[in-house]
Every structure is written in structure tokens, then in C-alpha cells.
Write a protein that holds these residues in place. Structure first.
Motif, PDB file in Angstrom:
ATOM      1  N   LEU A  77      31.967   5.833 -10.696  1.00  0.00           N
ATOM      2  CA  LEU A  77      33.337   6.319 -10.819  1.00  0.00           C
ATOM      3  C   LEU A  77      33.664   7.301  -9.697  1.00  0.00           C
ATOM      4  O   LEU A  77      32.964   8.288  -9.498  1.00  0.00           O
ATOM      5  N   ARG A  78      34.747   7.017  -8.983  1.00  0.00           N
ATOM      6  CA  ARG A  78      35.180   7.887  -7.891  1.00  0.00           C
ATOM      7  C   ARG A  78      36.497   8.609  -8.213  1.00  0.00           C
ATOM      8  O   ARG A  78      36.719   9.714  -7.743  1.00  0.00           O
ATOM      9  N   GLN A  79      37.371   7.962  -8.983  1.00  0.00           N
ATOM     10  CA  GLN A  79      38.682   8.532  -9.270  1.00  0.00           C
ATOM     11  C   GLN A  79      39.002   8.385 -10.754  1.00  0.00           C
ATOM     12  O   GLN A  79      38.744   7.335 -11.345  1.00  0.00           O
ATOM     13  N   LEU A  80      39.573   9.434 -11.340  1.00  0.00           N
ATOM     14  CA  LEU A  80      39.948   9.387 -12.754  1.00  0.00           C
ATOM     15  C   LEU A  80      41.165  10.268 -12.995  1.00  0.00           C
ATOM     16  O   LEU A  80      41.219  11.408 -12.526  1.00  0.00           O
ATOM     17  N   SER A  81      42.139   9.734 -13.714  1.00  0.00           N
ATOM     18  CA  SER A  81      43.282  10.528 -14.158  1.00  0.00           C
ATOM     19  C   SER A  81      43.263  10.657 -15.675  1.00  0.00           C
ATOM     20  O   SER A  81      43.258   9.657 -16.392  1.00  0.00           O
ATOM     21  N   LEU A  82      43.240  11.901 -16.142  1.00  0.00           N
ATOM     22  CA  LEU A  82      43.374  12.215 -17.563  1.00  0.00           C
ATOM     23  C   LEU A  82      44.670  12.991 -17.799  1.00  0.00           C
ATOM     24  O   LEU A  82      44.789  13.755 -18.746  1.00  0.00           O
ATOM     25  N   ARG A  83      45.622  12.781 -16.933  1.00  0.00           N
ATOM     26  CA  ARG A  83      46.882  13.527 -16.972  1.00  0.00           C
ATOM     27  C   ARG A  83      47.529  13.439 -18.356  1.00  0.00           C
ATOM     28  O   ARG A  83      47.717  12.357 -18.919  1.00  0.00           O
ATOM     29  N   GLY A  84      47.855  14.597 -18.909  1.00  0.00           N
ATOM     30  CA  GLY A  84      48.562  14.662 -20.174  1.00  0.00           C
ATOM     31  C   GLY A  84      47.717  14.403 -21.404  1.00  0.00           C
ATOM     32  O   GLY A  84      48.255  14.316 -22.513  1.00  0.00           O
ATOM     33  N   CYS A  85      46.404  14.292 -21.242  1.00  0.00           N
ATOM     34  CA  CYS A  85      45.518  14.074 -22.403  1.00  0.00           C
ATOM     35  C   CYS A  85      45.256  15.419 -23.068  1.00  0.00           C
ATOM     36  O   CYS A  85      44.308  16.135 -22.715  1.00  0.00           O
ATOM     37  N   LEU A  86      46.089  15.760 -24.015  1.00  0.00           N
ATOM     38  CA  LEU A  86      46.091  17.113 -24.582  1.00  0.00           C
ATOM     39  C   LEU A  86      44.838  17.445 -25.371  1.00  0.00           C
ATOM     40  O   LEU A  86      44.501  18.619 -25.550  1.00  0.00           O
ATOM     41  N   SER A  87      44.137  16.439 -25.856  1.00  0.00           N
ATOM     42  CA  SER A  87      42.963  16.714 -26.681  1.00  0.00           C
ATOM     43  C   SER A  87      41.676  16.849 -25.873  1.00  0.00           C
ATOM     44  O   SER A  87      40.638  17.203 -26.417  1.00  0.00           O
ATOM     45  N   VAL A  88      41.731  16.568 -24.584  1.00  0.00           N
ATOM     46  CA  VAL A  88      40.527  16.689 -23.757  1.00  0.00           C
ATOM     47  C   VAL A  88      40.204  18.163 -23.551  1.00  0.00           C
ATOM     48  O   VAL A  88      41.048  18.950 -23.116  1.00  0.00           O
ATOM     49  N   GLY A  89      38.966  18.538 -23.857  1.00  0.00           N
ATOM     50  CA  GLY A  89      38.562  19.935 -23.729  1.00  0.00           C
ATOM     51  C   GLY A  89      37.302  20.089 -22.904  1.00  0.00           C
ATOM     52  O   GLY A  89      36.808  19.146 -22.265  1.00  0.00           O
ATOM     53  N   ASP A  90      36.751  21.276 -22.920  1.00  0.00           N
ATOM     54  CA  ASP A  90      35.600  21.603 -22.069  1.00  0.00           C
ATOM     55  C   ASP A  90      34.355  20.794 -22.422  1.00  0.00           C
ATOM     56  O   ASP A  90      33.591  20.406 -21.529  1.00  0.00           O
ATOM     57  N   ALA A  91      34.127  20.535 -23.701  1.00  0.00           N
ATOM     58  CA  ALA A  91      32.940  19.771 -24.085  1.00  0.00           C
ATOM     59  C   ALA A  91      33.002  18.357 -23.515  1.00  0.00           C
ATOM     60  O   ALA A  91      32.007  17.822 -23.007  1.00  0.00           O
ATOM     61  N   SER A  92      34.190  17.739 -23.617  1.00  0.00           N
ATOM     62  CA  SER A  92      34.367  16.396 -23.054  1.00  0.00           C
ATOM     63  C   SER A  92      34.088  16.399 -21.566  1.00  0.00           C
ATOM     64  O   SER A  92      33.402  15.519 -21.032  1.00  0.00           O
ATOM     65  N   MET A  93      34.616  17.399 -20.871  1.00  0.00           N
ATOM     66  CA  MET A  93      34.497  17.427 -19.420  1.00  0.00           C
ATOM     67  C   MET A  93      33.078  17.765 -18.961  1.00  0.00           C
ATOM     68  O   MET A  93      32.655  17.351 -17.891  1.00  0.00           O
ATOM     69  N   LYS A  94      32.342  18.499 -19.769  1.00  0.00           N
ATOM     70  CA  LYS A  94      30.942  18.762 -19.412  1.00  0.00           C
ATOM     71  C   LYS A  94      30.144  17.463 -19.444  1.00  0.00           C
ATOM     72  O   LYS A  94      29.362  17.169 -18.523  1.00  0.00           O
ATOM     73  N   THR A  95      30.358  16.675 -20.490  1.00  0.00           N
ATOM     74  CA  THR A  95      29.688  15.373 -20.578  1.00  0.00           C
ATOM     75  C   THR A  95      30.090  14.488 -19.412  1.00  0.00           C
ATOM     76  O   THR A  95      29.251  13.819 -18.786  1.00  0.00           O
ATOM     77  N   PHE A  96      31.380  14.490 -19.108  1.00  0.00           N
ATOM     78  CA  PHE A  96      31.880  13.685 -17.993  1.00  0.00           C
ATOM     79  C   PHE A  96      31.229  14.109 -16.672  1.00  0.00           C
ATOM     80  O   PHE A  96      30.759  13.280 -15.899  1.00  0.00           O
ATOM     81  N   ALA A  97      31.211  15.401 -16.411  1.00  0.00           N
ATOM     82  CA  ALA A  97      30.657  15.901 -15.153  1.00  0.00           C
ATOM     83  C   ALA A  97      29.180  15.548 -15.005  1.00  0.00           C
ATOM     84  O   ALA A  97      28.717  15.180 -13.915  1.00  0.00           O
ATOM     85  N   GLN A  98      28.448  15.621 -16.095  1.00  0.00           N
ATOM     86  CA  GLN A  98      27.017  15.300 -16.049  1.00  0.00           C
ATOM     87  C   GLN A  98      26.778  13.832 -15.721  1.00  0.00           C
ATOM     88  O   GLN A  98      25.826  13.493 -15.006  1.00  0.00           O
TER      89      GLN A  98
END
Length: 327
Positions: free
Chosen positions: A17-38
Motif C-alpha cells: 500500500l502506497r496511498q490511502l484516503s480515510l477522509r471523513g472517517c469519523l470513527s477512525v482513531g489512534d488504535a486503528s492508525m497504530k495497527t495501520f502504521a505497523q
């Protein structure tokens, strides 16, 4: 989108994955993004515009795992502070574009930290960062020689001194967006090439008539969120000298009165390269198809809300909503 769905994306795409848009996803939080980043350590372009649950913790995760990040949009992530900029400076040194619009906790100290580590920064958007002052611009002038674009609208503490300092140090600067005071200006702007009227909600078609008459060199025009603009105004613009000989970009996001008729008018703008039509509810796919057939090189950016799927009859697992786009 919830944690489980972000996990599914990151596990499925992983290092590809090189590009991702989560624009306007109000329920996305830090826990989700930590998993994503890893899981997605090769991410280069990430849009978190409007993900209001995001805090400094997400930027710490990006700093730790996503060193290849080049474009990051944190618009309206109002919990982001200077700690985020320090983290990005430490771990995301390839950053070229950062949008911090309306992140109003940011101060000059955060900009200093960012500039010291990310000196390849080319575009920085600081609209609505009301705590910033001339000191922030001096840090950019000192450390970011590659800067070509900066937006400091609504940064009311910045003065002429800061502008002068920025321009003296950033010799590659091409686009500077700030508050323009034009009261009692007695001269027509015949040489005007770019005009941004976004969210000027009282503007009517008469403005477009005047621009078409007096601004023959106009190349780019933003009318996003100008909710009174109609097809008639676009007709005046497209039939003018600037429309037929110069106009390359028209932004009409969230203009509810615009219809496919506007696209028919814009066919006569032979130099047109890009049209923005997000949330123009009266514009159809058929209208876009017709203008693309007439101007095959044009880029039309539009969004059509997906039909809400019926409830699953078989109790299947959670599905990825189509508005959470993988670019």
C-alpha cells in the motif's frame, strides 16, 4: 470505519500500500492508525482529513513505522499538537506536503520542530492555525528552502514582517495564500491569473460576469462552497475570452445549484485541464462522460455517494464501505 476494518485493509495490502484516503472517517482513531502504521510501512500518501478522533498518538505511530511518508493531510484533526510535529520531524523526514488546516493548537514551536527535521517540505497548509505568528514563518524561511506553496489564511497574528522574511528565504515560493484586503481598491485587476473564492457564500453569478469581463487572463478559479452560483454564471465565464483561451482549472465542490448544463458550457473552454465537482448533487455521470468525450485530456474529480446496501440476510461479517477509498 472501525478498528477491525482498518486492520483488514492493512493486513490485506501490507507493504504494497502506497496511498490511502480515510477522509471523513469519523470513527477512525489512534488504535486503528497504530495497527495501520505497523502493517503498511511503505505508505507515501495518507489523507486523514476530518478524522477528528486522531491525536498525537497517531503521528507518533507514523513517525515510528512510516519513514517513507511524503504527503500527510491532517485537516481538522483538532487534537493534534506540537508533539505531532516533533514526531513527524524525527521519523518522517521525507515529508513533502503537510496539511494542518484548522489544527489550532499548533504554535511556532511546533513549526520550528517540523522545519528542522523536514527541510524538504514543499507544501504547507496552515489555514486557521490561529496561534501561529511571524516566528513560525521565520523558522520556515531558515530551514525549508524547497517550499513552493504555503497557505496562511486566517492566521491573523502574522504581519508584513513575517511575509517579507518568508519570501526572502524561500526563493522557490510560487503560491502564497493569505488574507487580501482590497477595500477602496480603485483599479481593475486585469492581470489576475488565479482567484480563490472558496466559501464566499454570498457570491452570485454577477461575480462571474464581472470576472469574465475584466479578468481576461484568468486561469484558475475556485468557487467551492459558493452555494448561490448557477449554470448561468458558468455560461458567462466559459463564453468569455478567459474561458475560451486561458481557463485551465475550475473548482465547484459543494455548489448545489450546478447541473450538467455547466459541463455543457465548459466544453467551450478548450484549455481546461481539471474540474472539481465533489458533492454537486445535480451533476451526473452522464454529464461527466460527455465532457470527457469532448475534452479527452481533462481530469474531472467528482464523488457519487454509494447506494446504502440492504442489511445482510445471512449475518455476514463487517464490510468495507465504498466511501473509504483506497487510492
Amino acid at each position: 470505519m472501525n478498528l477491525r476494518r482498518v486492520e483488514n485493509i492493512s493486513k490485506r495490502c501490507g507493504g504494497f500500500l502506497r496511498q490511502l484516503s480515510l477522509r471523513g472517517c469519523l470513527s477512525v482513531g489512534d488504535a486503528s492508525m497504530k495497527t495501520f502504521a505497523q502493517n503498511c510501512r511503505n505508505i507515501e500518501v495518507l489523507n486523514l482529513n476530518g478524522c477528528t478522533k486522531i491525536t498525537d498518538s497517531t503521528c507518533l505511530s507514523l513517525s515510528k513505522f512510516c519513514s517513507k511518508l511524503k504527503h500527510l493531510d491532517l485537516t481538522s484533526c483538532v487534537s493534534v499538537t506540537n508533539h505531532s510535529l516533533k514526531a513527524l520531524s524525527d521519523g518522517c523526514r521525507m515529508l513533502e506536503m503537510l496539511n494542518l488546516s484548522w489544527c489550532d493548537q499548533i504554535t511556532r514551536d511546533g513549526i520550528e520542530a517540523l522545519a528542522r527535521g523536514c527541510n524538504g517540505l514543499r507544501a504547507l497548509f496552515l489555514r486557521g492555525c490561529t496561534q501561529l505568528d511571524d516566528g513560525a514563518l521565520r523558522h520556515l524561511q531558515k530551514h525549508c528552502p524547497e517550499l513552493t506553496t504555503i497557505n496562511i489564511q486566517s492566521c491573523t497574528q502574522m504581519t508584513d514582517d513575517g511575509m517579507v522574511s518568508l519570501c526572502r528565504g524561500c526563493h522557490k515560493l510560487q503560491i502564497l495564500c493569505m488574507i487580501l484586503e482590497a477595500a477602496r481598491c480603485s483599479h481593475n485587476c486585469h492581470e489576475l491569473e488565479k482567484m480563490d473564492l472558496e466559501e464566499c457564500i454570498l457570491l452570485t453569478d454577477n461575480t462571474l460576469v464581472q470576472l469574465s469581463i475584466h479578468c481576461p487572463r484568468l486561469q484558475a478559479l475556485s468557487l467551492s462552497h459558493c452555494e448561490l452560483i448557477t449554470d448561468d454564471g458558468i455560461r458567462a465565464l466559459s463564453s468569455s475570452a478567459c474561458g475560451q483561451e486561458r481557463l485551465t482549472v475550475v473548482e465547484l465542490d459543494n455548489c448545489p445549484l450546478i447541473t450538467d448544463v455547466t459541463l455543457e458550457h465548459l466544453k467551450s473552454c478548450h484549455r481546461l485541464e481539471r474540474i472539481e465537482l465533489y458533492d454537486c448533487q445535480q451533476v451526473t455521470r452522464a454529464g461527466i462522460k460527455r465532457i470527457r468525450a469532448h475534452l479527452p485530456e481533462i481530469k474531472v474529480h467528482a464523488y457519487f455517494a454509494p447506494v446504502t446496501p440492504p442489511p445482510s440476510m445471512h449475518g455476514g461479517g463487517p464490510r468495507l464501505c465504498r466511501c473509504c477509498i483506497i487510492l
